[in-house]
Design a protein around this motif. Sequence first.
Motif, PDB file in Angstrom:
ATOM      1  N   ALA A 722       0.816  -1.207   0.000  1.00  0.00           N
ATOM      2  CA  ALA A 722       0.000   0.000   0.000  1.00  0.00           C
ATOM      3  C   ALA A 722       0.853   1.262   0.000  1.00  0.00           C
ATOM      4  O   ALA A 722       0.377   2.338  -0.382  1.00  0.00           O
ATOM      5  N   SER A 723       2.119   1.142   0.415  1.00  0.00           N
ATOM      6  CA  SER A 723       2.999   2.320   0.448  1.00  0.00           C
ATOM      7  C   SER A 723       3.403   2.770  -0.953  1.00  0.00           C
ATOM      8  O   SER A 723       3.880   3.896  -1.127  1.00  0.00           O
ATOM      9  N   ASP A 745      10.506   9.767  -2.845  1.00  0.00           N
ATOM     10  CA  ASP A 745      11.957   9.594  -2.842  1.00  0.00           C
ATOM     11  C   ASP A 745      12.303   8.109  -2.873  1.00  0.00           C
ATOM     12  O   ASP A 745      11.740   7.329  -2.097  1.00  0.00           O
ATOM     13  N   PRO A 746      13.228   7.679  -3.752  1.00  0.00           N
ATOM     14  CA  PRO A 746      13.556   6.246  -3.836  1.00  0.00           C
ATOM     15  C   PRO A 746      14.035   5.656  -2.519  1.00  0.00           C
ATOM     16  O   PRO A 746      13.698   4.508  -2.199  1.00  0.00           O
ATOM     17  N   ALA A 747      14.816   6.413  -1.747  1.00  0.00           N
ATOM     18  CA  ALA A 747      15.312   5.880  -0.475  1.00  0.00           C
ATOM     19  C   ALA A 747      14.166   5.634   0.499  1.00  0.00           C
ATOM     20  O   ALA A 747      14.128   4.612   1.198  1.00  0.00           O
ATOM     21  N   ALA A 748      13.218   6.569   0.548  1.00  0.00           N
ATOM     22  CA  ALA A 748      12.060   6.382   1.421  1.00  0.00           C
ATOM     23  C   ALA A 748      11.214   5.207   0.952  1.00  0.00           C
ATOM     24  O   ALA A 748      10.695   4.429   1.761  1.00  0.00           O
ATOM     25  N   ALA A 749      11.081   5.093  -0.367  1.00  0.00           N
ATOM     26  CA  ALA A 749      10.319   3.971  -0.913  1.00  0.00           C
ATOM     27  C   ALA A 749      10.978   2.654  -0.543  1.00  0.00           C
ATOM     28  O   ALA A 749      10.313   1.683  -0.173  1.00  0.00           O
ATOM     29  N   TRP A 750      12.317   2.620  -0.649  1.00  0.00           N
ATOM     30  CA  TRP A 750      13.033   1.383  -0.334  1.00  0.00           C
ATOM     31  C   TRP A 750      12.808   0.980   1.115  1.00  0.00           C
ATOM     32  O   TRP A 750      12.618  -0.188   1.440  1.00  0.00           O
ATOM     33  N   ALA A 751      12.816   1.977   2.013  1.00  0.00           N
ATOM     34  CA  ALA A 751      12.591   1.678   3.426  1.00  0.00           C
ATOM     35  C   ALA A 751      11.198   1.088   3.643  1.00  0.00           C
ATOM     36  O   ALA A 751      11.012   0.127   4.399  1.00  0.00           O
ATOM     37  N   ALA A 752      10.198   1.672   2.959  1.00  0.00           N
ATOM     38  CA  ALA A 752       8.827   1.173   3.119  1.00  0.00           C
ATOM     39  C   ALA A 752       8.674  -0.225   2.529  1.00  0.00           C
ATOM     40  O   ALA A 752       8.035  -1.100   3.123  1.00  0.00           O
ATOM     41  N   ILE A 753       9.261  -0.443   1.340  1.00  0.00           N
ATOM     42  CA  ILE A 753       9.162  -1.760   0.711  1.00  0.00           C
ATOM     43  C   ILE A 753       9.882  -2.802   1.564  1.00  0.00           C
ATOM     44  O   ILE A 753       9.409  -3.923   1.746  1.00  0.00           O
ATOM     45  N   GLY A 754      11.055  -2.415   2.084  1.00  0.00           N
ATOM     46  CA  GLY A 754      11.781  -3.346   2.937  1.00  0.00           C
ATOM     47  C   GLY A 754      10.970  -3.779   4.134  1.00  0.00           C
ATOM     48  O   GLY A 754      11.052  -4.928   4.578  1.00  0.00           O
ATOM     49  N   GLY A 755      10.151  -2.861   4.652  1.00  0.00           N
ATOM     50  CA  GLY A 755       9.304  -3.225   5.772  1.00  0.00           C
ATOM     51  C   GLY A 755       8.217  -4.205   5.426  1.00  0.00           C
ATOM     52  O   GLY A 755       7.669  -4.878   6.308  1.00  0.00           O
ATOM     53  N   ALA A 756       7.879  -4.303   4.132  1.00  0.00           N
ATOM     54  CA  ALA A 756       6.848  -5.260   3.704  1.00  0.00           C
ATOM     55  C   ALA A 756       7.421  -6.640   3.410  1.00  0.00           C
ATOM     56  O   ALA A 756       6.672  -7.614   3.292  1.00  0.00           O
ATOM     57  N   LEU A 757       8.749  -6.737   3.279  1.00  0.00           N
ATOM     58  CA  LEU A 757       9.379  -8.015   2.968  1.00  0.00           C
ATOM     59  C   LEU A 757       9.398  -8.918   4.195  1.00  0.00           C
ATOM     60  O   LEU A 757       9.374  -8.443   5.333  1.00  0.00           O
ATOM     61  N   PRO A 758       9.467 -10.223   3.957  1.00  0.00           N
ATOM     62  CA  PRO A 758       9.523 -11.144   5.098  1.00  0.00           C
ATOM     63  C   PRO A 758      10.768 -10.880   5.944  1.00  0.00           C
ATOM     64  O   PRO A 758      11.832 -10.546   5.425  1.00  0.00           O
ATOM     65  N   ASP A 759      10.615 -11.024   7.244  1.00  0.00           N
ATOM     66  CA  ASP A 759      11.729 -10.790   8.154  1.00  0.00           C
ATOM     67  C   ASP A 759      11.575 -11.715   9.356  1.00  0.00           C
ATOM     68  O   ASP A 759      10.512 -12.293   9.576  1.00  0.00           O
TER      69      ASP A 759
END
Length: 893
Positions: A722-723, A745-759
């Motif tokens: 959703a981000s 911003d790509p860096a902000a997007a990367w942070a949000a996408i990373g939060g959606a990845l399995p961890d």
Amino acid sequence: MTQRSMTTAIHTTCPYCGVGCGIVAAPDGKGGAVIAGDPGHPANKGRLCSKGSALGETLSLEDRLLHPEIDGKRVDWNAALDAVAAGFADTIARHGPESVAFYVSGQLLTEDYYAANKLIKGFLGTANIDTNSRLCMASSVAGHRRAFGSDTVPGLYEDFELADLVVLVGSNLAWCHPILFQRLVAARQARPGLRVVVIDPRRTETCEAADLHLPLKLGSDVALFNGLLADLDNRGLRDTRFVERHTQGLDDALRAARRVTPDFATTAAACGLTAADVEAFFDMVAAAPRMVTVYSQGVNQSSAGVDKVNAIVNTHLLTGRIGKPGTGPFSVTGQPNAMGGREVGALSNQLAAHMDFATSDIDRVGRFWNAAGVASKPGLKAIDLFEAVGSGKIKAIWIMATNPVVSLPDADRVRAALESCDLSVVSEAIRASDTVDACRIRLPALAWGEKDGTVTNSERRISRQRPFLAPPGEARQDWWILAEVARRMGFGAAFDWKGPADIFREHAALSGFENAGTRDFDIGAWAHATDAAYEDMRPFVWPAQAGKPAAEQRFFGNGKFFHSDGLARFVAVSPRDPVNDVDAEAPLRLNTGRVRDQWHTMTRSGKSPRLARHRPEPTLELHPDDAADLAIADDDIAEVRTRWGSALARASVTPATRRGDIFAPMHWTAQTASRGLVNAATNPAVDPISGQPELKHTPAAVQPWPVRWQGFLLSSRRLDLASCGYWVAIRGEGHWLHEIAGQDDPAAAWAAIGGALPDGPDIDRVEYVDETAGEFRGARFRDGRLDACVFVGAGRHLAARDWIATLFVPDAELPDSRAAILVGRPSAPRPDLGPLVCACFGVRRDTILDAIVAGDLASVDAVGVATSAGTNCGSCRPELAALLRHAIRKVAA
């Protein structure tokens, strides 16, 4: 369900379009089945299209609604049924019968349809029941009734093959009814003299089989067929004997035609065509003793749809080309049981068995049902019905087997209406649906492979749909759910059916009740059929009258029509502009439709990975000149805006679209794309007679949706993105593919996408980050397997998605170095083979082009021998023909 149906091959019917193909399903005993075409079924004779061929891939219980729910909480059936019955009874007691409504579907079987219509019109006392077939063929129904006195499709599929000329109007037959298209192509090969004309604003794949394509201006069909009517009469081609004995109203129809389009030159100007093309079309019609005019949504989905139907019918009545082999107007329907719905009266302006709201019909149906309170007037049509839900006039609605939050125009308003409704009920097989999300009470219904009953295809052929899978969870068939609610409301005696055979016998008996040939729909011969006869039913075309020999399967060959005087009616029609036309703020005309390998809102076809690969994102087709004016390049993301809403889609710049027109498919939903729901933006204007919406003509503006980053994400499960400003999710083999893009911003997007990845502690991570270039890549591994992989950057083509996708397949061999995955290509280079063309065999564009050049191939059949493309269902053969033509031109240059 019998034990035989669990273990042996079952003859049933395809659940997709109105062609009504026969299927043989061989259950595997594990919840799946092998699907093949039924060689004995008259509609398809063993062929299946790409969607039908992939049905075995759509049978999983993933995303199924398996238990009743109220307000998101699981309940038992008694609680759910009691809540529905009490809710409808209380609403009627406080606000009257007109405060409740049903919205049903061509996905229902006839027996389900009959039960719904009987309950609401016969016992709840209102005709506020409409069907999603209102969006498909309501204009045909109204046009037929004006011309014939009944909703009668006169001909048969074999008429396509017997004609001298087949005219396809507003029908991309190659993609939307592929088996009929293949029958037509085969007929042309057997009889080279058969000619085909395609009348469509777009150059679709169907045009590959055409002798002439007329890319008329959107909405100008009446002008074209009025011009044809005048021209045929000017040439002396009136069938005087037929017209004088069996019709009335010709003089008025001709006056209306000659007033605006007296000759082919004037007609051409009105339609945006060349005079030479119009003259060629008129010449072809004049020279063809036998002509079939096949039309579909391009005619029906219009604020002038009924007039378009009658303009077509007028030309057939003038020349007597109706009721005979190889002749007639022919409406092909979009849904598998749209015709069955018409038979049982599921449209709000009809009663059952092709009766209407005449006093005698109301009395007849009431006596047959032993129902004193039969609805006495037509109910609300679909658009008006949901407006009434939104305004609070309708306080309780029950939706069955359809997804109006996606399929209706001005779709966001439909969602808001449901969410504000006092009592919203949905019977549905699929849990992951925009409409299910919006409704309070959710009832689990059986899906295609589990249902038992009948359907009727576009040529009036009734076929059995037989179950070959056991009911999953607590799912039940719709007729059972309706009967249980009826029993709780005190109407149990009228709904005391033991199975679908009981309902079909009642339906058949009503069709023959006090009929004596006065109504076209009559299957009274089945009123006393045994259960065994019902189970063994072979496909048959109605009518099938009790006590009479088999009737002629074509209607009107004897010149007898169903108006009270037995005469057909010419209807005087004049061209008129669409409701809500273009202006300076919205200068483009938005046209919507379907793509080859998807079906409606993708709740079934979206489960097939190979179908998803053909058109994996929402698209917006634009003419090159319009795209240049808008500074939109092919593959850019574009935003289409109208006064009703907006959507995002990948631009497809193509000369196949007329300048000033844009085209978008209607399949994408909130479940599958961030803003791909094009019906959020479509025009809710309707035909004043049929109530069918103007889905082919919405004034629109288009602008670039500039992105700062884009990429893709592959994962073993679907992720919440959703981000992302733009995302699309499609199913692949062992994975989900998410196309993503954003304006942040790509860096902000990367942070949000990373939060959606399995961890978590069981997850291994590998990442590559270049903040200066705005490029981010990452992979997640679980138990030694690739679990997710994401690529984000400024450009779209960052890596070969196809190669990374293969790493999710079970037993796939990963590279020795996990970091190598982030390079995005295997150690041994693999070429990008381009988009998928043949879904059956996974053959891609560049493989086909290379084979054409290497083998000096000159025919589609030769391409099939070399690549297998087009040798199974044949749905891709028009695209193969286009690629062949392209390759030959390129070599010649």
